[in-house]
Design a protein around this motif. Structure first.
Motif, PDB file in Angstrom:
ATOM      1  N   ILE A   7       0.843  -1.205   0.000  1.00 41.96           N
ATOM      2  CA  ILE A   7       0.000   0.000   0.000  1.00 41.96           C
ATOM      3  C   ILE A   7       0.880   1.256   0.000  1.00 41.96           C
ATOM      4  CG2 ILE A   7      -1.568   1.357   1.446  1.00 41.96           C
ATOM      5  CD1 ILE A   7      -3.054  -1.244   2.046  1.00 41.96           C
ATOM      6  N   ALA A   8       1.906   1.267   0.861  1.00 46.56           N
ATOM      7  CA  ALA A   8       2.792   2.441   0.930  1.00 46.56           C
ATOM      8  C   ALA A   8       3.550   2.609  -0.388  1.00 46.56           C
ATOM      9  CB  ALA A   8       3.762   2.287   2.089  1.00 46.56           C
ATOM     10  N   TYR A   9       3.940   1.480  -0.988  1.00 46.41           N
ATOM     11  CA  TYR A   9       4.674   1.514  -2.248  1.00 46.41           C
ATOM     12  C   TYR A   9       3.847   2.203  -3.335  1.00 46.41           C
ATOM     13  CZ  TYR A   9       8.027  -0.170  -5.742  1.00 46.41           C
ATOM     14  OH  TYR A   9       8.980  -0.248  -6.705  1.00 46.41           O
ATOM     15  N   PHE A  10       2.574   1.796  -3.423  1.00 50.46           N
ATOM     16  CA  PHE A  10       1.718   2.389  -4.454  1.00 50.46           C
ATOM     17  C   PHE A  10       1.392   3.837  -4.139  1.00 50.46           C
ATOM     18  CE2 PHE A  10       1.024  -1.864  -6.165  1.00 50.46           C
ATOM     19  CZ  PHE A  10       1.013  -1.577  -7.512  1.00 50.46           C
ATOM     20  N   ASP A  11       1.287   4.169  -2.844  1.00 51.58           N
ATOM     21  CA  ASP A  11       1.061   5.569  -2.477  1.00 51.58           C
ATOM     22  C   ASP A  11       2.139   6.450  -3.093  1.00 51.58           C
ATOM     23  OD1 ASP A  11      -1.288   5.766  -1.120  1.00 51.58           O
ATOM     24  OD2 ASP A  11      -0.421   5.240   0.825  1.00 51.58           O
ATOM     25  N   GLU A  12       3.380   5.984  -3.003  1.00 52.18           N
ATOM     26  CA  GLU A  12       4.489   6.762  -3.543  1.00 52.18           C
ATOM     27  C   GLU A  12       4.371   6.904  -5.065  1.00 52.18           C
ATOM     28  OE1 GLU A  12       8.734   5.693  -2.525  1.00 52.18           O
ATOM     29  OE2 GLU A  12       7.767   5.830  -0.547  1.00 52.18           O
TER      30      GLU A  12
ATOM     31  N   ARG B 215       3.978  10.303  -7.422  1.00 49.60           N
ATOM     32  CA  ARG B 215       4.822  10.565  -8.591  1.00 49.60           C
ATOM     33  C   ARG B 215       3.976  10.889  -9.805  1.00 49.60           C
ATOM     34  NH1 ARG B 215       9.189   5.976  -9.951  1.00 49.60           N
ATOM     35  NH2 ARG B 215       9.328   6.897 -12.033  1.00 49.60           N
ATOM     36  N   PHE B 216       2.897  10.099  -9.955  1.00 49.60           N
ATOM     37  CA  PHE B 216       2.004  10.310 -11.094  1.00 49.60           C
ATOM     38  C   PHE B 216       1.380  11.701 -11.027  1.00 49.60           C
ATOM     39  CE2 PHE B 216      -2.421  10.051 -12.735  1.00 49.60           C
ATOM     40  CZ  PHE B 216      -2.121   9.868 -14.075  1.00 49.60           C
TER      41      PHE B 216
ATOM     42  N   ILE C  52      -4.536  16.035 -12.090  1.00 48.29           N
ATOM     43  CA  ILE C  52      -5.187  14.793 -11.660  1.00 48.29           C
ATOM     44  C   ILE C  52      -4.748  14.487 -10.238  1.00 48.29           C
ATOM     45  CG2 ILE C  52      -5.510  12.328 -12.098  1.00 48.29           C
ATOM     46  CD1 ILE C  52      -4.917  12.750 -14.972  1.00 48.29           C
ATOM     47  N   THR C  53      -5.726  14.260  -9.392  1.00 48.48           N
ATOM     48  CA  THR C  53      -5.443  13.838  -8.025  1.00 48.48           C
ATOM     49  C   THR C  53      -5.877  12.383  -7.909  1.00 48.48           C
ATOM     50  OG1 THR C  53      -6.132  16.046  -7.402  1.00 48.48           O
ATOM     51  CG2 THR C  53      -5.754  14.477  -5.603  1.00 48.48           C
ATOM     52  N   VAL C  54      -5.073  11.549  -7.258  1.00 51.02           N
ATOM     53  CA  VAL C  54      -5.454  10.147  -7.111  1.00 51.02           C
ATOM     54  C   VAL C  54      -5.613   9.817  -5.635  1.00 51.02           C
ATOM     55  CG1 VAL C  54      -4.977   7.792  -7.795  1.00 51.02           C
ATOM     56  CG2 VAL C  54      -4.012   9.662  -9.118  1.00 51.02           C
ATOM     57  N   VAL C  55      -6.762   9.236  -5.328  1.00 53.99           N
ATOM     58  CA  VAL C  55      -7.030   8.786  -3.962  1.00 53.99           C
ATOM     59  C   VAL C  55      -6.857   7.278  -3.924  1.00 53.99           C
ATOM     60  CG1 VAL C  55      -8.752   8.671  -2.154  1.00 53.99           C
ATOM     61  CG2 VAL C  55      -8.666  10.656  -3.656  1.00 53.99           C
ATOM     62  N   HIS C  56      -6.154   6.802  -2.890  1.00 52.32           N
ATOM     63  CA  HIS C  56      -5.883   5.372  -2.777  1.00 52.32           C
ATOM     64  C   HIS C  56      -6.959   4.709  -1.917  1.00 52.32           C
ATOM     65  CE1 HIS C  56      -2.503   2.178  -2.295  1.00 52.32           C
ATOM     66  NE2 HIS C  56      -3.685   1.623  -2.364  1.00 52.32           N
ATOM     67  N   ASP C  57      -7.755   3.860  -2.528  1.00 53.23           N
ATOM     68  CA  ASP C  57      -8.807   3.129  -1.806  1.00 53.23           C
ATOM     69  C   ASP C  57      -8.255   1.748  -1.461  1.00 53.23           C
ATOM     70  OD1 ASP C  57     -10.974   1.637  -1.018  1.00 53.23           O
ATOM     71  OD2 ASP C  57     -12.277   2.220  -2.684  1.00 53.23           O
TER      72      ASP C  57
ATOM     73  N   LEU D 221       1.537   3.430 -14.782  1.00 54.72           N
ATOM     74  CA  LEU D 221       1.944   2.295 -13.947  1.00 54.72           C
ATOM     75  C   LEU D 221       2.575   1.181 -14.777  1.00 54.72           C
ATOM     76  CD1 LEU D 221      -1.146   2.074 -11.548  1.00 54.72           C
ATOM     77  CD2 LEU D 221       1.162   2.851 -10.966  1.00 54.72           C
ATOM     78  N   MET D 222       2.169   1.070 -16.044  1.00 51.39           N
ATOM     79  CA  MET D 222       2.668   0.000 -16.905  1.00 51.39           C
ATOM     80  C   MET D 222       4.033   0.332 -17.510  1.00 51.39           C
ATOM     81  SD  MET D 222       0.581  -2.617 -16.949  1.00 51.39           S
ATOM     82  CE  MET D 222       1.047  -3.517 -18.436  1.00 51.39           C
TER      83      MET D 222
END
Lengths: 296, 422
Positions: B46-51, B55-56, B63-68, B332-333
């Motif tokens: 989860i922390a890894y993807f938050d980072e 970056r994105f 664009i704002t991304v919320v992590h669900d 991400l890809m």
């Protein structure tokens, strides 16, 4: 004519405050219990998986249910478990209550101690007992050379159910104990004194005075107990996870499995049947014991 | 019953509460920015993807991304408010969403062409939707037999390449007083994930077997073209033999016990995947560990590794920000990001010409992944309404694996009868 007017006047005199108390609860109960239950019953007639399209199936989920050995086994286990546990728990709770209402030493302290299991969450209790059954008990049995218990009973399909009875009873005895204590203190002491003068033994007093006078309390404890045991879930999750094999899978566990397993509608049918079974058992209990209680 | 309804009710309330807290995915007024909801709930990363998301956002202002990271995937689809981008284990659960067409087509994304075809095909084994690439494989986890290199070296045991060598290794460990395999029956998933999947995978190709089984539906039985009873008979003989080398108290041990015991060197082998390695490292960070594919036949060429698509990316058709969601997927890809993720998290890249996994503990499986000598575990094809793990628990105890296979056939027929096999 005057009688009717009297009656109507009496009826009108109901304190409006009672309705004010009642309505919010009724609304919440309807919104969060009755309506979801009705929606669930409706979906039990479909092939709904929780999202997307669905079609109407009629009663075929119910037909499949009654030919599914795993479902039938879970009903057998749950009903048997509820029966055994209610007998065990009520007997012990009543015995403890009788002892604790006598003038024994430390009665108040002991009463407090006995109530502790009630305030600990079921899943926590189950995990603690899981450790005891898996590690402590086999270690003790090995140390004293008692063969049958050297292997944990949790791993034995013929004995695992006992662990669930023990933990469920341990957890629910305090609640029943409190109700019985209340019942016992409501019996006037002069009844016992009078019967003692007539030469009644303590056992005779228990049978002829105590039991009839607390019959109402026994009834309420048994109904609430059976209802609670029928829904057994957290204790099993913490102890055996329904195993070994499917030896201790309760109805509630199979129902819940349907939500994650894409078997939503089928398990809704199961839930509906279970609701009816639970209601029937409660009604049967009330009818069977109606009029047995003695009023002073 | 009422307690259960209450619990379900409270769970729903909590879910609503969580959704209520998350910023709405509708376009916010100020600055014309877009807020995406990204669903990813694998605890360890989860922390890894938050980072990555931060970056994105930096690379793509506006664009704002919320992590669900809510655990259950179903509620968002039940409410018809799925996340804009999902990153989830590709399994039978996700297959239900694929099959019902609620995940959009990603085949026209440039990154879709960079995915290894043999890995992309794995997702189709569970379910497909006509004309769509519903999931882009992001991370491939490969599993085999984890073994304690020190114990193997001390007793001069080779890494077994055939079934009889494997049995010899186990026998020698037993005579040396060492537990050959640590098993944790109490967590029933560990039984099908390890014992069941490894015993089957190199002998019967699960993807093809279950495809045939689905076609047969209610006709599955002892005389049908394929059946559990017939095709899994030899694999389950292997499983039975393997289970005789388990630790004595396997029946009451749980996954956490297993990681602890293996970390302390109490057993030579452990039928677990890479997810256990980080847990074992907590017990003993210096433990020398290797992984090999379990041989279940006399031909070393038959050996295959068990893999699963640990994470796959998808975009629900219900997302109202398709373009932005696709931008996030493309980000991400990107090979530098995807390959780094897999290198850092004990997994394998899903892209063509990816660098190998450097971790020594997993090195033994690299060759299988490169050659596509892999299978998705048979247990992952069994719907959770068939309690396979519990059946295995019984079978290990009674030794009656044949009975279990007949039970599986009967359960399959029943499920097929009400079309619940996916």
């Amino acid at each position: 004519m005057t009688d009717t007017t009297m009656y109507q006047r009496t009826r009108r005199r109901v304190e409006p405050l009672y309705y004010v108390f009642l309505i919010p609860t009724l609304l919440i109960f309807t919104a969060f219990v009755i309506i979801p239950a009705l929606i669930g019953i409706f979906y039990s007639l479909t092939d709904y998986v929780g999202f997307g399209d669905w079609s109407f199936l009629g009663l075929s989920n119910y037909a499949a249910l009654f030919s599914d050995p795993r479902i039938l086994q879970s009903y057998g286990f749950t009903l048997g478990f509820a029966l055994v546990t209610v007998v065990v728990a009520q007997t012990i709770a009543l015995a403890l209550a009788v002892a604790l209402t006598r003038r024994i030493r430390f009665a108040t302290t002991l009463r407090t101690v006995f109530v502790i299991p009630m305030v600990v969450s079921g899943i926590v209790v189950a995990y603690v007992f899981n450790f005891l059954f898996s590690n402590s008990l086999p270690a003790i049995a090995t140390a004293v050379g008692f063969g049958p218990l050297e292997e944990s009973i949790l791993g034995n399909p013929d004995l695992a159910w006992l662990s669930i009875v023990i933990v469920s009873a341990w957890q629910t005895i305090p609640g029943a104990l409190l109700v019985y204590t209340a019942g016992l203190t409501s019996i006037p002491n002069d009844l016992y004194e009078a019967s003692a003068l007539d030469g009644a033994t303590p056992w005779r007093q228990f049978r002829s005075i105590t039991v009839p006078l607390i019959a109402g309390f026994i009834l309420i404890n048994t109904i609430l107990g059976v209802k609670g045991y029928l829904g057994v879930y957290d204790v099993i999750v913490g102890l055996t996870g329904g195993g070994p094999g499917t030896a201790t899978s309760s109805v509630a566990m199979t129902i819940f499995g349907g939500f994650t397993g894409g078997d939503y509608a089928y398990q809704m049918a199961n839930a509906t049947v279970f609701l009816i079974v639970t209601a029937l058992i409660s009604v049967a209990q009330i009818v069977a014991t109606r009029g047995r209680a003695v009023q002073l | 019953m009422s307690r259960r309804s209450f619990l379900a009710g409270s769970a729903a309330l909590v879910a609503l509460g969580v959704a209520g807290c998350a910023p709405s995915s509708s376009p916010s007024g100020g600055g014309g920015g877009v807020t995406l909801r990204f669903y990813e709930q694998k605890q360890e990363v989860i922390a890894y993807f938050d980072e990555l998301l931060r970056r994105f956002e930096k690379e793509r202002p506006g664009i704002t991304v919320v992590h669900d990271s809510t655990v259950a995937i179903a509620p968002q689809f039940v409410r018809n408010e799925p996340a804009d981008v999902g990153c989830f284990n590709d399994n039978l659960e996700l297959a239900r969403y694929i099959k019902r067409g609620v995940l959009g087509d990603l085949s026209d994304l440039p990154s879709a062409q960079t995915v290894r075809t043999d890995i992309g095909e794995l997702t189709d084994q569970y379910a497909t939707y006509p004309g769509r690439t519903s999931v882009l494989p992001y991370s491939l986890a490969a599993a085999g037999v984890i073994y304690n290199k020190r114990i193997f070296a001390e007793h001069e045991l080779p890494v077994p390449e055939t079934w009889s060598q494997f049995v010899d290794v186990c026998d020698e460990l037993v005579s040396a007083g060492i537990t050959p395999i640590y098993a944790t029956d109490r967590d029933t998933w560990t039984l099908w994930q390890g014992l069941f999947d490894y015993s089957v995978g190199s002998l019967v190709a699960p993807g093809e077997f279950f495809a045939r089984l689905k076609e047969l539906g209610t006709d599955v039985g002892p005389d049908s073209e394929v059946s559990f009873e017939k095709d899994f008979a030899v694999p389950m003989e292997r499983a039975k033999t393997i289970s005789s080398y388990f630790n004595k108290d396997h029946a009451v041990r749980a996954y956490a016990d297993g990681n602890l015991a293996f970390g302390k060197g109490e057993a030579a082998m452990y039928l677990q995947g890479p997810w256990a390695l980080s847990q074992i490292a907590l017990v003993d960070p210096d433990l020398e560990i290797g992984t090999f594919a379990l041989p279940v036949s006399e031909n070393p060429e038959d050996r295959q590794a068990r893999v699963n698509i640990d994470l796959g990316l998808w975009i629900p058709t219900a997302s109202t920000h398709q373009d932005e969601a696709r931008e996030l997927v493309e980000f991400l890809m990107r090979p530098d990001i995807l390959n780094a993720y897999n290198a850092d998290n004990l997994a394998y890249s899903t892209l063509k010409d990816a660098p190998p996994q450097q971790d020594e503990r997993l090195a033994g499986l690299q060759d299988y992944v490169d050659r596509a000598a892999f299978y998705q575990g048979a247990g992952t094809f069994v719907p959770t309404s068939i309690p396979l793990g519990n059946y295995l628990q019984s079978a290990i105890r009674s030794g009656n694996f044949q009975g279990m296979l007949r039970q599986l056939d009967a359960d399959w027929r029943r499920l097929a009868g009400r079309e619940a096999t996916v």
